[in-house]
Design a protein around this motif. Sequence first.
Motif, PDB file in Angstrom:
ATOM      1  N   ASP A 188       0.698  -1.208   0.002  1.00 32.45           N
ATOM      2  CA  ASP A 188       0.055  -0.027   0.012  1.00 32.45           C
ATOM      3  C   ASP A 188       0.852   1.443  -0.299  1.00 32.45           C
ATOM      4  O   ASP A 188       0.332   2.421  -0.030  1.00 32.45           O
ATOM      5  CB  ASP A 188      -0.981   0.176   1.012  1.00 32.45           C
ATOM      6  N   SER A 189       2.169   1.141  -0.016  1.00 30.35           N
ATOM      7  CA  SER A 189       2.973   2.327   0.182  1.00 30.35           C
ATOM      8  C   SER A 189       2.744   3.134   1.277  1.00 30.35           C
ATOM      9  O   SER A 189       2.655   4.318   1.345  1.00 30.35           O
ATOM     10  CB  SER A 189       3.091   3.071  -1.181  1.00 30.35           C
ATOM     11  N   SER A 190       2.254   2.651   2.537  1.00 32.03           N
ATOM     12  CA  SER A 190       1.931   3.193   3.681  1.00 32.03           C
ATOM     13  C   SER A 190       2.917   4.009   4.294  1.00 32.03           C
ATOM     14  O   SER A 190       4.049   3.003   4.560  1.00 32.03           O
ATOM     15  CB  SER A 190       1.124   2.354   4.765  1.00 32.03           C
ATOM     16  N   ALA A 191       2.942   5.264   4.675  1.00 33.87           N
ATOM     17  CA  ALA A 191       3.932   5.787   5.635  1.00 33.87           C
ATOM     18  C   ALA A 191       3.595   5.674   6.978  1.00 33.87           C
ATOM     19  O   ALA A 191       4.450   5.939   7.806  1.00 33.87           O
ATOM     20  CB  ALA A 191       3.937   7.181   5.217  1.00 33.87           C
ATOM     21  N   GLY A 251      -0.616   5.469  13.898  1.00 36.47           N
ATOM     22  CA  GLY A 251       0.178   6.743  14.171  1.00 36.47           C
ATOM     23  C   GLY A 251       1.705   7.005  14.156  1.00 36.47           C
ATOM     24  O   GLY A 251       2.058   8.072  14.609  1.00 36.47           O
ATOM     25  N   GLN A 252       2.247   6.081  13.797  1.00 40.27           N
ATOM     26  CA  GLN A 252       3.662   5.750  13.883  1.00 40.27           C
ATOM     27  C   GLN A 252       4.094   5.657  12.304  1.00 40.27           C
ATOM     28  O   GLN A 252       3.299   4.877  11.534  1.00 40.27           O
ATOM     29  CB  GLN A 252       4.107   4.872  14.742  1.00 40.27           C
ATOM     30  N   ALA A 253       5.205   6.049  12.128  1.00 40.58           N
ATOM     31  CA  ALA A 253       6.061   5.654  10.960  1.00 40.58           C
ATOM     32  C   ALA A 253       6.010   4.107  10.701  1.00 40.58           C
ATOM     33  O   ALA A 253       6.329   3.408  11.736  1.00 40.58           O
ATOM     34  CB  ALA A 253       7.419   6.290  10.990  1.00 40.58           C
ATOM     35  N   THR A 254       5.756   3.710   9.476  1.00 42.68           N
ATOM     36  CA  THR A 254       5.738   2.285   9.220  1.00 42.68           C
ATOM     37  C   THR A 254       7.210   1.674   9.105  1.00 42.68           C
ATOM     38  O   THR A 254       8.202   2.580   9.062  1.00 42.68           O
ATOM     39  CB  THR A 254       4.870   1.837   7.947  1.00 42.68           C
ATOM     40  N   ALA A 255       7.384   0.604   9.141  1.00 40.18           N
ATOM     41  CA  ALA A 255       8.885  -0.083   9.255  1.00 40.18           C
ATOM     42  C   ALA A 255       9.414   0.196   7.653  1.00 40.18           C
ATOM     43  O   ALA A 255      10.500   0.487   7.585  1.00 40.18           O
ATOM     44  CB  ALA A 255       8.619  -1.552   9.445  1.00 40.18           C
ATOM     45  N   ASN A 256       8.473  -0.027   6.595  1.00 35.40           N
ATOM     46  CA  ASN A 256       9.297   0.466   5.397  1.00 35.40           C
ATOM     47  C   ASN A 256       9.311   1.842   5.159  1.00 35.40           C
ATOM     48  O   ASN A 256      10.251   2.209   4.308  1.00 35.40           O
ATOM     49  CB  ASN A 256       7.947  -0.009   4.327  1.00 35.40           C
ATOM     50  N   GLU A 257       8.828   2.627   5.991  1.00 35.52           N
ATOM     51  CA  GLU A 257       9.186   4.233   5.756  1.00 35.52           C
ATOM     52  C   GLU A 257      10.646   4.351   6.432  1.00 35.52           C
ATOM     53  O   GLU A 257      11.186   5.091   6.155  1.00 35.52           O
ATOM     54  CB  GLU A 257       8.254   4.922   6.533  1.00 35.52           C
ATOM     55  N   LEU A 258      10.938   3.602   7.585  1.00 32.56           N
ATOM     56  CA  LEU A 258      12.062   3.796   8.312  1.00 32.56           C
ATOM     57  C   LEU A 258      13.183   2.962   7.827  1.00 32.56           C
ATOM     58  O   LEU A 258      14.209   3.357   7.601  1.00 32.56           O
ATOM     59  CB  LEU A 258      11.625   3.562   9.722  1.00 32.56           C
ATOM     60  N   TRP A 259      12.759   1.713   7.352  1.00 31.18           N
ATOM     61  CA  TRP A 259      13.925   0.961   6.957  1.00 31.18           C
ATOM     62  C   TRP A 259      13.778   0.367   5.275  1.00 31.18           C
ATOM     63  O   TRP A 259      14.850  -0.235   4.886  1.00 31.18           O
ATOM     64  CB  TRP A 259      13.963  -0.552   7.636  1.00 31.18           C
ATOM     65  N   ASN A 277      11.464  -0.749   1.962  1.00 32.43           N
ATOM     66  CA  ASN A 277      10.549  -1.962   1.369  1.00 32.43           C
ATOM     67  C   ASN A 277      11.136  -3.424   1.504  1.00 32.43           C
ATOM     68  O   ASN A 277      10.563  -4.259   1.976  1.00 32.43           O
ATOM     69  CB  ASN A 277       9.989  -1.614  -0.217  1.00 32.43           C
ATOM     70  N   GLN A 278      12.538  -3.280   1.012  1.00 28.63           N
ATOM     71  CA  GLN A 278      13.144  -4.545   0.764  1.00 28.63           C
ATOM     72  C   GLN A 278      13.431  -5.168   2.172  1.00 28.63           C
ATOM     73  O   GLN A 278      13.115  -6.390   2.490  1.00 28.63           O
ATOM     74  CB  GLN A 278      14.684  -4.478   0.287  1.00 28.63           C
ATOM     75  N   ALA A 279      13.545  -4.491   3.225  1.00 25.35           N
ATOM     76  CA  ALA A 279      13.844  -5.013   4.722  1.00 25.35           C
ATOM     77  C   ALA A 279      12.586  -5.372   5.276  1.00 25.35           C
ATOM     78  O   ALA A 279      12.469  -6.444   5.733  1.00 25.35           O
ATOM     79  CB  ALA A 279      14.597  -3.858   5.376  1.00 25.35           C
ATOM     80  N   SER A 280      11.632  -4.696   5.111  1.00 22.17           N
ATOM     81  CA  SER A 280      10.051  -4.902   5.613  1.00 22.17           C
ATOM     82  C   SER A 280       9.661  -6.300   4.992  1.00 22.17           C
ATOM     83  O   SER A 280       9.028  -7.142   5.689  1.00 22.17           O
ATOM     84  CB  SER A 280       9.179  -3.885   5.297  1.00 22.17           C
TER      85      SER A 280
END
Length: 322
Positions: free
Chosen positions: A88-91, A95-103, A105-108
């Motif tokens: 979903d390309s969610s950020a 209420g918190q930053a998603t893991a993919n936003e922080l690390w 897509n590949q890591a998530s």
Amino acid sequence: MTIEEIRLLLADDMSAVDRLIQARLRSDVALINQLSAYIINSGGKRLRPLQLLLSARACGYEGQAHLEMAAVVEFIHTATLLHDDVVDSSAKRRGQATANELWGNQASVLVGDFLYSRAFEMMVAVGSMPVMEIMARTTNTIAEGEVMQLLNVHEPDTTETSYLHVIYCKTATLFEAAAQLGGVLAEQPNQVNQALAEYGRQLGTAFQLVDDALDYTGDAGATGKNVGDDLAEGKPTMPLIHAMRHGSPSQAETIRRAIVQGGRRDIDAVLDAIETTGAIAYTRGLAEQAVDKAIASLTYLPESSYRNAMENLARFSVERDY
């Protein structure tokens, strides 16, 4: 009985599950430890493991495998969240930053795979073929649901029937498995196990339908989502499906365009259509019907504080505002 009182009833079991989750998260790979701990500890409701623990206790189970399986269910749920947010390309989530936003897509995706594989490793340790069969079928159904939802994105002709099937595959099937596993571990007869599966299936359906309604009525501070996030992603959820079917031709066309294009450009007009067609009341009504079915299925269980808690957990799924 409030959700807090339900948790208090299972305080020892839930504490043991939390310790088990932390122990089983450990890996020699630092990034796996960081990312998986972040998502596991990000404020989830833990409803699926809670449901499994209640089911096992309501069936008189006195062993320890329910703790392991409660952690398994939470790992599988968490893995689906990691993969969902990438798709979903969610950020933001809760209420918190998603893991993919922080690390990224590949890591998530890869850490989601780690959680799936760790979950199956734990299942093998339980040593029950019926448990393995239920969870293998469940994870396969979830994957099918993810693909079906992807096909429905930006598809305004999604029907209520097909959408309810997506809800079952993507959300309700894991609730179904969690409830059924409590009976299977307690070696209950098939009639009881099927009734527990029905309870979980209906509770999971109600839970997702209420999520659909809250996407258009919830407080962002409580839900961790902005109003209309589903619309922005082009997802035709139940309120939109109902509003298109019962709104005026111009309202239906506006919603169709909004689903196809995504974004929030038409959000005010869509919200007006949802309100004038009673789409939120309709969606919540479907959720309440599902909860009634869930509670009715519990008649196969003996009276106990755990059965009472299961009834109240079902009611919480429709009364919540987050």
